[in-house]
Design a protein around this motif. Structure first.
Motif, PDB file in Angstrom:
ATOM      1  N   ARG B  33      38.925  41.611  29.189  1.00 38.79           N
ATOM      2  CA  ARG B  33      39.020  40.210  29.635  1.00 38.79           C
ATOM      3  C   ARG B  33      39.229  40.122  31.136  1.00 38.79           C
ATOM      4  O   ARG B  33      38.686  39.214  31.782  1.00 38.79           O
ATOM      5  CB  ARG B  33      40.158  39.514  28.894  1.00 38.79           C
ATOM      6  N   GLU B  55      31.564  37.919  28.036  1.00 40.87           N
ATOM      7  CA  GLU B  55      32.638  37.269  27.274  1.00 40.87           C
ATOM      8  C   GLU B  55      33.109  38.282  26.247  1.00 40.87           C
ATOM      9  O   GLU B  55      32.283  38.918  25.586  1.00 40.87           O
ATOM     10  CB  GLU B  55      32.121  36.065  26.477  1.00 40.87           C
ATOM     11  N   SER B  97      37.638  46.388  22.332  1.00 41.79           N
ATOM     12  CA  SER B  97      38.476  45.172  22.302  1.00 41.79           C
ATOM     13  C   SER B  97      39.469  45.178  21.144  1.00 41.79           C
ATOM     14  O   SER B  97      40.395  44.370  21.108  1.00 41.79           O
ATOM     15  CB  SER B  97      37.589  43.928  22.207  1.00 41.79           C
TER      16      SER B  97
END
Lengths: 170, 170, 170, 170
Positions: B33, B55, B97
């Protein structure tokens, strides 16, 4: 994000469509040999991958490439796309080298196995591709990436569709 | 090989090892992020692939990239390595992630299916990756590349090995 | 090698060439639905994989199969070929279900990711395949295998070549 | 669906868990050689695939198998699962043959390329697997299937995870 850490590289290449158009009048082997000798320009993707030499025989292609810092991924290693791009190149060229003038190909699938990380310390790598099966409508090839000591970094396989030149695939 | 056809592009990036080192103290999601927001630099390979936006959600990553002439192959199309690199990126980021701080990963295999050729006319493409299986020692993900109209260009899958950070794989 | 450990199973099937010949006059969906309903026999490989039910919609196929001891490998688990066979079946059927009468297909490549071992304790598994890309000359599909609780065991992708029926591939 | 077309086959095998348990006290090569010689039973999946002979050297495995009608798919050819199962077997055995006692493996991914259809007329096929990379935590292998004339039918690659025996993967 410190300014001090910024670095840059300028890549220079020739119009790829001019070379591709020249290729339409040649057999795959003639086209790729002209490229390997410098009579036709290497494609820009090979410039980006820092390919420094290419050899093409019938059914066999070898590219030498030097990894650069600009090939790095977010975890501090050369990105897997570097090896995948080189493998796709040499395997597709190996198949292309067996196609007569008027035959074209497109890659349908590309499978890459990664067995050792590539870094700047790896030095120049040698990507080798060779045809496994040459068919009238599809061909397969295999490839591998080794360093100057013969250590293996990645290997893979591909299937290409073969068809009369000029048509698109799908 | 006409001089007139020569063209060039300068890519500028940040030191990838500094960003990678910063990542060691963060969870995968925090790290990615920060990268997506520009608080940490995108890796150089993403610069080379002309990634313009990223994103990242938990288990999901999306990169937008604009193909360039310097991504072309010898047959007049964007090289398969462009799609393979983007797919590897978004699928690995999707897995990353989901990893807590102290866990690392490495790609073991990358399978790409090509279903439509990418050219400059394609315009920006959207590469999407998502986790399929998250395991203690291995994880898998799938990804696809579509254009602004939702047309599919390539799709693929990957297996990553997951291990305590700092170790190398193999 | 104790005699006491010997066991056996008798599989019974119908002539697969008769069913295949019947299929030449039908669209893929018509053919597969007759098979799913029992109006045409399931192919013998499905009998060997102990497929107990099949559902086929346009672009989508689901097989339920019950693993047997005779599917075991030398390390005490159901062999990876069981999942690969089921995935190949449902993905190929998903593509077949989109082909009009007179169009045939052949599998070019099959990629399987294994994420959890299948054993007798797994119980019946559900293999699902669906078309990802339907093209004039090639198509791709994806598939997965889950148990009654929705837990994932394997997933994969395939590329099939599509061509006028009756021709062989290669 | 004519009654006249029904046919059946009875497969007989030994308890696979007894053999697998015996394997825990042996190196991979010792275990597989006992199996190839008939001192331990072949696994049931090999019986189903009609494997008639096996040879295992360090890093190399060869199975001979005879396709049967019960391996047929719904389009009148031997199902792709037959080749995938044989390739998985010989590639995994090639890796297993390099593992010392106390090390186990599990297949993470299996990639198969099909280049020619197998039918009953093909006769016995020879599946050959060999290790490409042997690592501490993962290994890769490649394999191919040829007939008595050396014609290629399928080829593939695999990645296996290697770990201390007794643990499950994932």
């Amino acid at each position: 994000m410190s300014k001090a850490a910024a670095r840059s590289h300028t890549f220079t290449w020739q119009d790829p469509l001019t070379a591709a158009a020249a290729g339409l009048g040649l057999s795959g082997l003639e086209y790729l040999r002209k490229m390997a000798k410098g009579d036709l320009p290497m494609p820009p993707i090979s410039v980006l991958m820092n390919v420094t030499a290419a050899e093409v025989e019938e059914g066999h292609a070898v590219f030498t490439a030097q990894p650069l810092e600009c090939h790095y991924n977010p975890i501090g290693l050369v990105h897997g796309g570097f090896a995948a791009t080189l493998l796709d190149s040499v395997m597709a060229c190996a198949i292309h080298s067996r196609l007569p003038q008027g035959q074209a190909y497109t890659t349908l699938d590309l499978n890459t196995h990664y067995v050792r990380a590539i870094t700047l310390e790896t030095g120049p790598v040698r990507a080798e591709g060779k045809v496994v099966h040459l068919g009238a409508r599809m061909s397969t090839a295999e490839g591998r990436i080794i360093d100057a000591q013969g250590r293996l970094y990645a290997h893979g396989t591909t299937t290409c569709m073969v068809f009369p030149g000029g048509q698109s695939h799908g």
